[in-house]
Design an enzyme around this catalytic site. Sequence first.
Site, PDB file in Angstrom:
ATOM      1  N   GLU A   1       0.814  -1.220   0.000  1.00  0.00           N
ATOM      2  CA  GLU A   1       0.000   0.000   0.000  1.00  0.00           C
ATOM      3  C   GLU A   1       0.848   1.272   0.000  1.00  0.00           C
ATOM      4  OE1 GLU A   1      -3.477  -0.542   2.348  1.00  0.00           O
ATOM      5  OE2 GLU A   1      -3.679   1.607   2.740  1.00  0.00           O
TER       6      GLU A   1
ATOM      7  N   ASP B   1      -2.730  -3.271   3.289  1.00  0.00           N
ATOM      8  CA  ASP B   1      -3.327  -3.405   4.623  1.00  0.00           C
ATOM      9  C   ASP B   1      -4.585  -4.255   4.536  1.00  0.00           C
ATOM     10  OD1 ASP B   1      -1.354  -1.798   5.580  1.00  0.00           O
ATOM     11  OD2 ASP B   1      -2.564   0.033   5.603  1.00  0.00           O
TER      12      ASP B   1
ATOM     13  N   TYR C   1      -1.577  -2.846  13.428  1.00  0.00           N
ATOM     14  CA  TYR C   1      -2.388  -2.025  12.528  1.00  0.00           C
ATOM     15  C   TYR C   1      -3.406  -1.199  13.329  1.00  0.00           C
ATOM     16  CZ  TYR C   1      -5.147  -0.831   8.438  1.00  0.00           C
ATOM     17  OH  TYR C   1      -5.799  -0.144   7.463  1.00  0.00           O
TER      18      TYR C   1
END
Lengths: 77, 707
Positions: free
Chosen positions: B20, B121, B332
Amino acid sequence: MMSRCCPLCWRLNEEGSEYCRYHSDARQSLHKAFSLWRDALEIGWEDYLVAVSARQESGRWVCEVAHHLLEKGKNGA
Amino acid sequence: LITTGKEKSDLKERTLVVCEKPTAARRIAHALDDRGAPETYDEGGVPIFIAKRAEDELVVVSALGHLFSIAQDGGKWTYPVYDYSWVPAHEADKRQARTKRFIQAIERASEGTTRYVSACDLDMEGSLIAYMVLLNVCGEDSLDEAKRMRYSTLTERDLVKAWNEMAPNLDYPQIEAGRTRHEVDWLFGINLTRALSLSLKNASGTFKTLSIGRVQGPTLNFVKEREVEIQGHVPIPFWVIKAETTIEGGRIPLDYAKARIDKKSEARDIVSACRGKEGVISTVSTRRVEQSPPTPFNLGDLQREAYSKFRYNPRTTLNAAERLYLGAYISYPRTSSQRIPPSIDVRGILEGLRRRKGYARLVTSLLKESKLTPVQGAKDDPAHPAIHPTGAVPGKLTGVDARIYDLVCRRFMASLGGPAVRDNVSAKVIVDGEDEVHAFFLKGAKLVEEGWIKFYQPYVKEKDFEIPRLSEGQRVPIAKLRYLERYTKPPARFNPGSLLRLMEEEGLGTKATRTDIVDTLFKRGYVKDSATEITDLGFTIVENLERYAPDILSVEMTRSLEGDMGRIQSGEFSREDAIEKTVEVLESTLSGFKAHEASIGSEISGAVTREEERSSYLGRCPRCGDGHLRIIVNKKTGKRFAGCSNYFKGTCTTSYPLPQRGRINPTGRACGECGAPIIRVTSKGRRPWELCIDINCPSKRGGSNDE
């Protein structure tokens, strides 16, 4: 019939009221709260309006209506 | 090591790994390369990594967030608009020019690749980013050969595990839901924003972007409804009775049994009845209370806590958390979960944290426990656990990042601690008045077991107030007896944290989009200040939408669309159906809007003017007394100054120079020394400062104002 503007702001009056919906609601709240102030402080209507408009907790619309009602009272309206 | 990247490889397979962001690509390439040192080359300013893994060659490339976005299919800048396509982001928005180089770099790097991996992600946005890259850059066939890596931290251990346990296909339900969300939001956003902006332009000739969307609408409505309550609030007086007693030389506060007395005369009578009397302790009760550890953070909890402890707005916290995630220091952050699943090696994380000086003692005490089970919250997220440290110890962190990291680590440790135990003591003190008996309460608390609190210092406040041992029948003096006048207060304005919580509770937006929505309200000038006060413009927008497009403010409509998105993920609803439903809502809304465009535009124009006037008004002119000082910008030089409104009547020439940098906000106050207005100046990276605008003000002579 022409719609009229609220004397305290730029909004149109609510039907059957001299104020817009927000100032009209503020006036209603002022009337409702008066009995609580009267019982609590043995205070008259005008003193009540002066006291409410001096409180920092009071909303802006409430203060504006209180001032307006006081002025109207002075002018004998 | 810089190579051309064009060398022929003897290896069997070339796999394109789509990440990403460049930082994530670097970490993934290092983790997957057998030697931990992938080759790196630069393709038009975009880093490409070549990792060797067993007999395969991995070409690790990076996107820059979304490389593809939605654009209108031809036509003019008007509404309604229902035809659109996905195009390269740089074609849809000039500000995204950088993304062009990333698309070109991926295109070149993908030459000769036969297998594909989405390593973005693990959420709707990440899945969609990789899907769009593969579909539009590598071709539709690449999708058949594409797999999905699933990870929650960028540590080598997690990344290797994710590589070894890759899902055999892309997560199409997530992609479909993500795509639908973008398309639905685009349809709402473009149509309503154009409707509002054009109404203003047609009414006043002024162009200003006035955006509104299906989440922004209800959120702004919350702020407006709160403002209505505040501005319509009539305070009600009441009285509280306070006293003190002295026991063993220490002063202890006493609260009257009735917390609120509605009549002044009653409060006065109580005070005179109890004045000079002694009280007798009639009962003493002790209650042991256990306070469970806090749950580990999800994104909303972290943002609220960071606001409460450091006054960081949600965007600042999210950005810091993302930097810490990309540094592989925390997991995350865009997660809804308050749970740490058993698969996470809690002991291993703590071993890592022990290497950090400030945590060594705390971690050692935790590691002595035979069982380490974090307290689990009610909220879960199928894709990610709660935010937790990875155990990788950062070098020197400073500023926001250091604080957010510390908050996450301490919260994680606290979630592993035992309950805090307190003894709450309450004693009833009876005072025999002349006509009736009055009761006061004396309260204290003592922390018996610290439990999790020691891990969460300094972020938890001690509320303990220890009192001496008391016995029933003990006589205590009543001192400092008084009644205090109080007034009911209006509800507090939302702060960015409490607004996020409400959005979360009402199911508005997602963990990924809520922060942006709140940011947009500020950016558009609909709300201002950290107290999230609605502006005249914001208020007028809501009032008009209430009248002509109430669906846009409806929580139910947005919630129903969010439900559809959820059902798309579970395969029970289709993207086409969701788009059809959106168009139906928009058709009825926009037709109502169009019919009243002129009056909407004129109201909004009035609000824009009032807002401009308000923000430029500084106060009354201290020299002439009846003029108003306003901020004026010199058209030739672009410099700003304060000038009196009576200048145009030729009766006053007062003017003051103003700071040329930073945002100037009027405070509404006048200087006590000279009567000139006081302004607040806010500049990026500086604390806001207040000053009197008169440079010759006596307050500025011989030292600072603070003296």
